[in-house]
Write a protein that holds these residues in place. Structure first.
Motif, mmCIF file in Angstrom:
data_model
loop_
_atom_site.group_PDB
_atom_site.id
_atom_site.type_symbol
_atom_site.label_atom_id
_atom_site.label_comp_id
_atom_site.label_asym_id
_atom_site.label_seq_id
_atom_site.Cartn_x
_atom_site.Cartn_y
_atom_site.Cartn_z
ATOM 1 N N ARG A 23 0.843 -1.204 0.000
ATOM 2 C CA ARG A 23 0.000 0.000 0.000
ATOM 3 C C ARG A 23 0.873 1.247 0.000
ATOM 4 N NH1 ARG A 23 -3.873 -0.209 4.688
ATOM 5 N NH2 ARG A 23 -4.231 1.888 3.959
ATOM 6 N N TYR A 24 0.339 2.304 -0.593
ATOM 7 C CA TYR A 24 1.048 3.579 -0.685
ATOM 8 C C TYR A 24 0.581 4.523 0.415
ATOM 9 C CZ TYR A 24 2.566 2.001 -5.247
ATOM 10 O OH TYR A 24 3.139 1.283 -6.269
ATOM 11 N N PHE A 25 1.528 5.298 0.934
ATOM 12 C CA PHE A 25 1.256 6.253 1.999
ATOM 13 C C PHE A 25 2.042 7.534 1.751
ATOM 14 C CE2 PHE A 25 0.662 2.080 3.903
ATOM 15 C CZ PHE A 25 -0.502 2.232 4.643
ATOM 16 N N LEU A 26 1.738 8.535 2.557
ATOM 17 C CA LEU A 26 2.469 9.787 2.537
ATOM 18 C C LEU A 26 3.143 9.934 3.895
ATOM 19 C CD1 LEU A 26 2.646 12.077 0.451
ATOM 20 C CD2 LEU A 26 0.956 13.283 1.781
ATOM 21 N N ALA A 27 4.429 10.221 3.900
ATOM 22 C CA ALA A 27 5.166 10.409 5.155
ATOM 23 C C ALA A 27 4.925 11.832 5.650
ATOM 24 C CB ALA A 27 6.652 10.172 4.942
ATOM 25 N N VAL A 28 4.296 11.972 6.824
ATOM 26 C CA VAL A 28 4.007 13.303 7.352
ATOM 27 C C VAL A 28 5.027 13.748 8.392
ATOM 28 C CG1 VAL A 28 1.550 13.292 6.842
ATOM 29 C CG2 VAL A 28 2.338 12.355 9.001
ATOM 30 N N GLU A 62 6.622 13.219 -9.449
ATOM 31 C CA GLU A 62 6.843 14.658 -9.570
ATOM 32 C C GLU A 62 5.611 15.481 -9.227
ATOM 33 O OE1 GLU A 62 8.632 15.876 -13.211
ATOM 34 O OE2 GLU A 62 9.954 14.137 -13.224
ATOM 35 N N SER A 63 4.429 14.984 -9.503
ATOM 36 C CA SER A 63 3.208 15.766 -9.314
ATOM 37 C C SER A 63 2.862 16.012 -7.844
ATOM 38 C CB SER A 63 2.034 15.077 -10.010
ATOM 39 O OG SER A 63 1.799 13.810 -9.430
ATOM 40 N N GLN A 64 3.547 15.364 -6.920
ATOM 41 C CA GLN A 64 3.222 15.486 -5.501
ATOM 42 C C GLN A 64 4.040 16.548 -4.771
ATOM 43 O OE1 GLN A 64 0.552 13.864 -4.559
ATOM 44 N NE2 GLN A 64 0.492 12.957 -6.570
ATOM 45 N N THR A 65 4.818 17.345 -5.484
ATOM 46 C CA THR A 65 5.693 18.307 -4.820
ATOM 47 C C THR A 65 4.931 19.382 -4.063
ATOM 48 O OG1 THR A 65 5.893 19.557 -6.868
ATOM 49 C CG2 THR A 65 7.633 17.963 -6.392
ATOM 50 N N TRP A 66 3.768 19.791 -4.560
ATOM 51 C CA TRP A 66 3.000 20.835 -3.869
ATOM 52 C C TRP A 66 2.533 20.361 -2.500
ATOM 53 C CZ3 TRP A 66 -1.956 19.624 -2.474
ATOM 54 C CH2 TRP A 66 -2.535 18.528 -3.107
ATOM 55 N N LEU A 67 2.109 19.118 -2.401
ATOM 56 C CA LEU A 67 1.661 18.572 -1.122
ATOM 57 C C LEU A 67 2.843 18.383 -0.178
ATOM 58 C CD1 LEU A 67 -0.799 17.661 0.460
ATOM 59 C CD2 LEU A 67 -0.488 15.385 -0.470
ATOM 60 N N ALA A 68 3.970 17.927 -0.714
ATOM 61 C CA ALA A 68 5.181 17.773 0.097
ATOM 62 C C ALA A 68 5.616 19.121 0.657
ATOM 63 C CB ALA A 68 6.301 17.156 -0.729
ATOM 64 N N ASN A 69 5.571 20.167 -0.159
ATOM 65 C CA ASN A 69 5.935 21.511 0.311
ATOM 66 C C ASN A 69 5.005 21.987 1.411
ATOM 67 O OD1 ASN A 69 8.060 21.676 -1.475
ATOM 68 N ND2 ASN A 69 6.869 22.730 -3.048
ATOM 69 N N SER A 73 6.279 22.690 5.279
ATOM 70 C CA SER A 73 6.158 24.030 5.845
ATOM 71 C C SER A 73 5.330 24.042 7.126
ATOM 72 C CB SER A 73 5.553 24.993 4.821
ATOM 73 O OG SER A 73 4.212 24.635 4.549
ATOM 74 N N GLY A 74 4.743 22.900 7.479
ATOM 75 C CA GLY A 74 3.994 22.802 8.732
ATOM 76 C C GLY A 74 2.534 23.197 8.609
ATOM 77 N N LYS A 75 2.064 23.456 7.400
ATOM 78 C CA LYS A 75 0.658 23.811 7.188
ATOM 79 C C LYS A 75 -0.200 22.559 7.331
ATOM 80 C CE LYS A 75 1.731 27.566 4.061
ATOM 81 N NZ LYS A 75 1.669 28.038 2.668
ATOM 82 N N PRO A 76 -1.408 22.713 7.871
ATOM 83 C CA PRO A 76 -2.280 21.547 8.021
ATOM 84 C C PRO A 76 -2.711 20.992 6.671
ATOM 85 C CG PRO A 76 -3.440 23.555 8.640
ATOM 86 C CD PRO A 76 -2.021 23.935 8.372
ATOM 87 N N VAL A 77 -2.845 19.677 6.610
ATOM 88 C CA VAL A 77 -3.244 18.982 5.393
ATOM 89 C C VAL A 77 -4.486 18.170 5.713
ATOM 90 C CG1 VAL A 77 -2.507 17.314 3.663
ATOM 91 C CG2 VAL A 77 -0.831 18.814 4.701
ATOM 92 N N SER A 78 -5.478 18.226 4.838
ATOM 93 C CA SER A 78 -6.722 17.491 5.082
ATOM 94 C C SER A 78 -6.579 16.040 4.627
ATOM 95 C CB SER A 78 -7.885 18.150 4.337
ATOM 96 O OG SER A 78 -7.760 17.954 2.943
ATOM 97 N N ASN A 79 -7.380 15.188 5.243
ATOM 98 C CA ASN A 79 -7.390 13.773 4.871
ATOM 99 C C ASN A 79 -7.804 13.596 3.417
ATOM 100 O OD1 ASN A 79 -6.616 12.497 7.331
ATOM 101 N ND2 ASN A 79 -8.605 13.066 8.162
ATOM 102 N N GLU A 80 -8.746 14.418 2.960
ATOM 103 C CA GLU A 80 -9.222 14.322 1.586
ATOM 104 C C GLU A 80 -8.103 14.626 0.592
ATOM 105 O OE1 GLU A 80 -12.618 16.223 -1.366
ATOM 106 O OE2 GLU A 80 -12.628 16.738 0.762
#
Length: 96
Positions: A23-28, A62-69, A73-80
């Protein structure tokens, strides 16, 4: 010599071991030995899974750079947003 699996905050990762293998995940969040991973659906942002880095593989999309940034930067990210990003990246990987 041991290969270093350098995972940074905001990276897309693939689980190589455990009940979530494949499964794929995002490291927060990442520390020396562990990464805290979310997928936005089963593992929510407010309850990330703690997983050893050696059980994860970094995936380059490459398309995930905006979310990584945003995460770095410590900004909150929604589950959606996390769910959509992981799903989009997964589809892109399967197409290639």
């Amino acid at each position: 010599m041991k290969e270093l699996n350098v995972i940074n905050q905001g990276d897309l990762v693939l689980s190589k071991a455990g009940r979530d293998v494949g499964r794929y995940f995002l490291a927060v969040k990442v520390d020396d030995e562990f990464a805290f991973i979310v997928d936005g659906k089963v593992r929510k942002v407010n309850n990330p899974k703690k997983k050893k880095i050696k059980h994860l593989q970094k995936i380059f999309v490459e398309s995930q750079t905006w979310l990584a940034n945003q995460i770095q930067s410590g900004k909150p990210v929604s589950n959606e947003r996390v769910y959509r990003a992981v799903k989009s990246a997964t589809q892109k990987i399967q197409e290639d």
